[in-house]
Design a protein around this motif. Structure first.
Motif, PDB file in Angstrom:
ATOM      1  N   THR A  62       0.839  -1.196   0.000  1.00  0.00           N
ATOM      2  CA  THR A  62       0.000   0.000   0.000  1.00  0.00           C
ATOM      3  C   THR A  62       0.874   1.247   0.000  1.00  0.00           C
ATOM      4  OG1 THR A  62      -1.753  -1.117   1.161  1.00  0.00           O
ATOM      5  CG2 THR A  62      -1.721   1.281   1.314  1.00  0.00           C
ATOM      6  N   VAL A  63       0.547   2.179  -0.888  1.00  0.00           N
ATOM      7  CA  VAL A  63       1.318   3.418  -0.971  1.00  0.00           C
ATOM      8  C   VAL A  63       0.551   4.560  -0.325  1.00  0.00           C
ATOM      9  CG1 VAL A  63       2.390   5.075  -2.513  1.00  0.00           C
ATOM     10  CG2 VAL A  63       2.411   2.655  -3.095  1.00  0.00           C
ATOM     11  N   ILE A  64      -0.726   4.634  -0.651  1.00  0.00           N
ATOM     12  CA  ILE A  64      -1.559   5.693  -0.088  1.00  0.00           C
ATOM     13  C   ILE A  64      -2.720   5.048   0.654  1.00  0.00           C
ATOM     14  CG2 ILE A  64      -3.073   7.645  -0.620  1.00  0.00           C
ATOM     15  CD1 ILE A  64      -1.292   7.950  -3.204  1.00  0.00           C
ATOM     16  N   GLU A  65      -2.909   5.459   1.900  1.00  0.00           N
ATOM     17  CA  GLU A  65      -3.974   4.866   2.685  1.00  0.00           C
ATOM     18  C   GLU A  65      -4.770   5.967   3.377  1.00  0.00           C
ATOM     19  OE1 GLU A  65      -2.696   2.270   5.810  1.00  0.00           O
ATOM     20  OE2 GLU A  65      -4.579   1.159   5.758  1.00  0.00           O
ATOM     21  N   ALA A  66      -6.070   6.018   3.041  1.00  0.00           N
ATOM     22  CA  ALA A  66      -6.940   6.995   3.689  1.00  0.00           C
ATOM     23  C   ALA A  66      -7.942   6.238   4.542  1.00  0.00           C
ATOM     24  CB  ALA A  66      -7.666   7.823   2.637  1.00  0.00           C
ATOM     25  N   LYS A  67      -8.116   6.719   5.784  1.00  0.00           N
ATOM     26  CA  LYS A  67      -9.100   6.088   6.676  1.00  0.00           C
ATOM     27  C   LYS A  67     -10.046   7.134   7.220  1.00  0.00           C
ATOM     28  CE  LYS A  67      -7.050   1.944   8.684  1.00  0.00           C
ATOM     29  NZ  LYS A  67      -5.689   2.096   9.197  1.00  0.00           N
TER      30      LYS A  67
ATOM     31  N   LEU B 121      -9.750   4.638   1.539  1.00  0.00           N
ATOM     32  CA  LEU B 121      -9.273   4.086   0.267  1.00  0.00           C
ATOM     33  C   LEU B 121      -7.834   3.615   0.420  1.00  0.00           C
ATOM     34  CD1 LEU B 121     -10.087   3.863  -2.815  1.00  0.00           C
ATOM     35  CD2 LEU B 121      -8.773   5.964  -3.122  1.00  0.00           C
ATOM     36  N   ASN B 122      -7.521   2.500  -0.236  1.00  0.00           N
ATOM     37  CA  ASN B 122      -6.137   2.032  -0.303  1.00  0.00           C
ATOM     38  C   ASN B 122      -5.659   2.087  -1.740  1.00  0.00           C
ATOM     39  OD1 ASN B 122      -5.325   1.323   2.320  1.00  0.00           O
ATOM     40  ND2 ASN B 122      -6.726  -0.423   2.245  1.00  0.00           N
TER      41      ASN B 122
ATOM     42  N   LEU C  85      -4.515   9.894   6.982  1.00  0.00           N
ATOM     43  CA  LEU C  85      -4.066   9.743   5.601  1.00  0.00           C
ATOM     44  C   LEU C  85      -2.563   9.537   5.635  1.00  0.00           C
ATOM     45  CD1 LEU C  85      -4.605   9.972   2.532  1.00  0.00           C
ATOM     46  CD2 LEU C  85      -4.272  12.439   2.746  1.00  0.00           C
ATOM     47  N   SER C  86      -2.116   8.446   5.014  1.00  0.00           N
ATOM     48  CA  SER C  86      -0.670   8.250   4.968  1.00  0.00           C
ATOM     49  C   SER C  86      -0.223   8.039   3.534  1.00  0.00           C
ATOM     50  CB  SER C  86      -0.254   7.070   5.848  1.00  0.00           C
ATOM     51  OG  SER C  86      -0.585   5.857   5.207  1.00  0.00           O
TER      52      SER C  86
END
Lengths: 279, 305
Positions: free
Chosen positions: A24-29, A50-51, A86-87
């Motif tokens: 996973t590069v971008i992870e929004a929770k 979103l992943n 958000l990472s």
């Protein structure tokens, strides 16, 4: 209801989509973003999760005000979410930006009229402190990537709109970030130029194996380009549907006449219509 | 070709109006002179003529019309008189002569250029501060505007007197008056120019994590140059006015302003007019020089002209 992770799961390997195996590069929770305006608060994003995995080509599609651009700007740390996490590359968006994690392409090419194309591409490299020889090398490389070799000495006004937009993509690629964020990059171009650039963008994606976030208004564009299509709906901006594409990675332009393509496009259209129904 | 004809027509019309205006303006002086020389004029005494209209005098003394264009000290000198004076005091006089307009022009020019340099430097610095600091924006800009509402004619003597009292005289006080007039257009134009990059451009730099200084040198400053040059052209003309005004209250012995003042003391109208024209020509040359620099610089920057 976000992340309705969906259907096309059965044959991920067969479709050539390698992304499922990637990190996973971008992870929004549960991402929230509320703008305070004079007319009261505006919910630009609500509960977005979103992943995005390495090598994904993710399109964000939806009507105006659905938050697709806002979400992209959050990833780029140009907007600050008011809630959720958000990472990007395992860091906060701010840290990721400082590490030059992404290149950003805007709707307008935004080239400096007083710089040649080569000098425009050098802009981020100068700011990031690359050496002169390294700058020249990279300019050559990215000009080649966007098929603009030989145009380095031209000024922006000497190039067509499509070529200018390619130059701006080259500028975003110059410092070799793993992520490419594109906000309706071809929105202002005509259909024929857009087709051509879409084809080129896919080739570029295949050659560089970058993770691409791509905002668009166009259903065919989204379906043609993406491994993952995120359908969003407005007021408040939220994710309505996430569609994993079943199209193979190799995509000639005429794939757009295939039943598979039409089926995905259909689902996107249905999603957009249903999203509107909430109003 | 068409535009050359148009320009020529306008010029001819101006000169013609000027010659015509000389006749009624100078007729009384000419008739007084003629009376003293024993020539018969109508009416005969200066007293009677005083109450008559100039036009009426011209009609009844048509022989004197020629004379109105060649008096020694006319109220309004004819164009050729000014032209001859300009020629004599520029080309024919040695530059070191006190009567050379080149000499006086150069005195004023040095004050103008020094004042312009100070004003432009100050203007740019203020603009940079205003664009980058909200506090400066709110505190400096109103004063800059207020400063321009004070008539320079009222302020110039005070500046000169104050500076004289602290031992500063000569070139610098004039230059400061110049700077006072020229910094304002530079501030206004430069603030506008430095703020001209749009949101997208600023966002782009943000994605590179560019520093404020990098944003200034790479984006804001180059974007502001077209605005700056428009301001500089206004600024340099204002500088020249400032330098001339600065020469008036000091009783300066040199400079175009001094030349104007001396001319008015001694009723040397031809000298006043030629000094005025010298100032106008100087201003035009300075603006043209800036235009040339602008063309060269922006041309090198690849701006389409």
């Amino acid at each position: 209801m976000n992340m309705e992770t969906t259907t096309q799961a059965p044959e991920p390997q067969a479709t050539g989509s390698q992304s499922s195996a990637q990190a996973t590069v971008i992870e929004a929770k549960n991402l929230d973003l509320t703008f305070q305006t004079n007319d009261g608060p505006v919910h630009a994003l609500k509960d977005v999760s979103l992943n995005i995995r390495k090598g994904d080509f993710v399109s964000f599609i939806g009507p105006s005000g659905c938050g697709k651009t806002t979400f992209l700007r959050c990833i780029a740390a140009l907007e600050r979410p008011t809630g959720g996490t958000l990472s990007v590359n395992g860091m906060t968006p701010d840290e990721a930006r400082r590490q030059r994690a992404y290149g950003y392409v805007f709707q307008a090419a935004g080239l400096y009229p007083w710089r040649t194309i080569a000098k425009n591409i050098k802009l981020p490299l100068e700011i990031m402190g690359y050496s002169k020889t390294e700058q020249d090398k990279r300019v050559e490389q990215v000009l080649d990537l966007v098929e603009l070799s030989g145009f380095g000495g031209k000024f922006p006004w000497q190039l067509s709109g499509g070529m200018q937009q390619r130059a701006s993509i080259a500028r975003a690629l110059a410092f070799d970030a793993d992520i490419l964020l594109m906000d309706e990059p071809f929105g202002a171009l005509d259909e024929i130029v857009r087709d051509h650039l879409n084809e080129q963008l896919l080739k570029l994606w295949a050659r560089t194996n970058k993770t691409i976030g791509f905002v668009t208004h166009s259903i065919p564009e989204a379906v043609y380009l993406s491994t993952k299509i995120v359908v969003m709906s407005p007021r408040p901006g939220r994710i309505h549907d996430v569609i994993d594409s079943t199209l193979p990675k190799e995509r000639p332009l005429d794939i757009r006449d295939s039943p598979e393509f039409i089926e995905i496009a259909h689902r996107v259209r249905d999603g957009l219509r249903a999203g509107h129904g909430h109003d | 070709m068409k535009s050359i004809i148009a320009v020529f027509t306008v010029l001819t019309a101006i000169i013609a109006i000027w010659y015509i205006a000389c006749v009624p303006m100078n007729i009384k002086g000419v008739l007084d002179g003629a009376e003293r020389a024993g020539i018969e004029v109508v009416p005969e005494t200066a007293r009677e003529r005083r109450d008559m209209s100039e036009i009426g005098l011209v009609i009844s003394n048509r022989f004197a019309i020629d004379e109105t264009w060649s008096q020694d000290r006319p109220r309004l000198p004819a164009p050729h008189q000014v032209a001859v004076e300009l020629w004599e005091t520029t080309v024919e006089k040695k530059i070191t002569s006190k009567r050379s307009l080149i000499y006086h022009g150069q005195v004023t020019l040095s004050a103008t250029l020094l004042g312009f340099a100070i004003g432009t430097g100050l203007g740019i610095l203020l603009a940079v501060g205003i664009v980058h600091s909200r506090v400066m924006d709110m505190s400096v800009m109103p004063w800059a505007i207020v400063s321009q509402t004070i008539p320079i004619i009222a302020l110039a003597p005070m500046i000169i007197v104050v500076l004289y009292s602290v031992g500063v005289q000569g070139l610098l006080p004039k230059a400061i008056i110049s700077a006072y007039l020229s910094f304002f257009p530079v501030v206004v134009g430069m603030v506008k120019g430095l703020r001209s990059p749009d949101h997208m451009q600023l966002d782009l730099l943000k994605t590179y994590s560019a520093s404020t200084a990098q944003g200034f040198w790479k984006l804001r400053l180059p974007s502001s140059l077209p605005y700056l040059f428009a301001s500089l052209k206004i600024g340099i003309a204002a500088s020249l006015v400032g330098a001339i005004v600065g020469e008036l209250p000091t009783g300066a012995v040199a400079g175009l302003g001094a030349r104007l003042l001396a001319g008015s003391y001694y009723g040397q109208t031809v000298q006043i007019w030629s000094a005025l024209f010298a100032a106008a020509i100087l201003a035009a040359a300075l603006v043209a020089a800036l235009g040339l620099i602008e063309r060269l610089l922006l041309g090198r920057m690849g701006v389409k002209t």
